[in-house]
Design an enzyme around this catalytic site. Structure first.
Site, PDB file in Angstrom:
ATOM      1  CG  ASP A  44      -1.974  -1.038   1.232  1.00 51.51           C
ATOM      2  OD1 ASP A  44      -2.248  -1.580   0.154  1.00 51.51           O
ATOM      3  OD2 ASP A  44      -2.535  -1.312   2.311  1.00 51.51           O
ATOM      4  NE  ARG A  45      -1.354   7.327  -0.892  1.00 50.34           N
ATOM      5  CZ  ARG A  45      -1.277   8.308   0.008  1.00 50.34           C
ATOM      6  NH1 ARG A  45      -0.190   9.074   0.059  1.00 50.34           N
ATOM      7  NH2 ARG A  45      -2.261   8.541   0.837  1.00 50.34           N
TER       8      ARG A  45
END
Length: 251
Positions: A65-66
């Site tokens: 995930d970012r």
């Protein structure tokens, strides 16, 4: 506070077949729009320009995930991408994460089997991607170990835990920790107030969100990545980033 984009990933290992990097948060792995923000993929294209010009490719094997930092394995050619892809399908990848959570777990070690599904399938949810533990969900298993407890002057009781996902469901570690009553510090979706995520989408990071969340990213880090196949075994590790260390070792 983190910058909107931190492009400075760290090289951990490289061979003719692959490269391993420590991805910072909140760097996105892949571009979501043709002319969007800078991503890890853009940085890899610059770093591997020579290989790309000579028939190479960039295949990101394990995506994060970012807002999750840590180890990312990237194949540099098609044969390597195929080998790693098969190894992942056959569960020959073993991942270990470090997370800073709210509260002090009563357990020292826990093996949690709790199925999860998208919340919107069984209840109203303003966040389409949000997952919950539910008996009708897909099988989901995570192993946890408690490493350290601290009392932070701003965030209160915090703990450093290690998490090893056995299955690979969406948001698995975050969902399981929230289900246990120990949401990850800075988690906008699975923390105490999911409206933080909705507000962040509208306004970006603000002083109000800092008061509510304390940390501008989710305190989740891909610490260790291990591959074990009949003809290849390797372990890569990325140290806990400085912005997470300060919550466990406050001045």
């Amino acid at each position: 506070m983190l910058h909107a984009v931190n492009p400075d990933f760290t090289l951990l290992d490289e061979t003719d077949d692959y490269i391993v990097v420590d991805k910072p948060a909140p760097l996105q792995v892949h571009p979501s729009t043709p002319n969007g923000t800078w991503t890890l993929w853009h940085g890899l294209n610059e770093l591997l320009a020579y290989e790309m010009a000579n028939g190479g490719q960039i295949s990101i094997i394990n995506r994060l995930d970012r807002e999750t930092s840590g180890t990312v394995l990237v194949a540099k050619n098609q044969p390597a991408a195929r080998r790693f892809g098969i190894a992942m399908q056959e569960r020959q990848f073993h991942k270990t994460y470090l997370a800073i959570v709210h509260g002090w777990p009563e357990w020292e070690e826990l093996d949690l089997n709790a199925p999860i599904l998208r919340k919107g399938e069984v209840a109203e949810s303003p966040i389409w991607v949000k997952q919950i533990v539910h008996p009708d969900g897909a099988a989901c298993q995570t192993r946890f170990w408690l490493f350290q407890k601290v009392s932070h002057p701003q965030a209160g009781p915090l703990a450093l835990v290690e998490a090893a996902p056995v299955t690979g469901r969406m948001h698995q570690i975050r969902v399981h920790l929230a289900h246990l009553g120990h949401p990850i510090l800075g988690d906008k979706i699975y923390g105490a107030d999911e409206t933080c995520y909705l507000d962040f989408i509208q306004t970006g990071w603000t002083p109000d969100l800092e008061k509510r969340l304390h940390f501008s990213r989710q305190a989740l880090h891909s610490h260790r990545l291990e591959v074990r196949t009949p003809d290849f075994t390797h372990i890569w590790q990325a140290s806990l980033p400085v912005e997470m260390q300060r919550w466990i070792y406050p001045d």
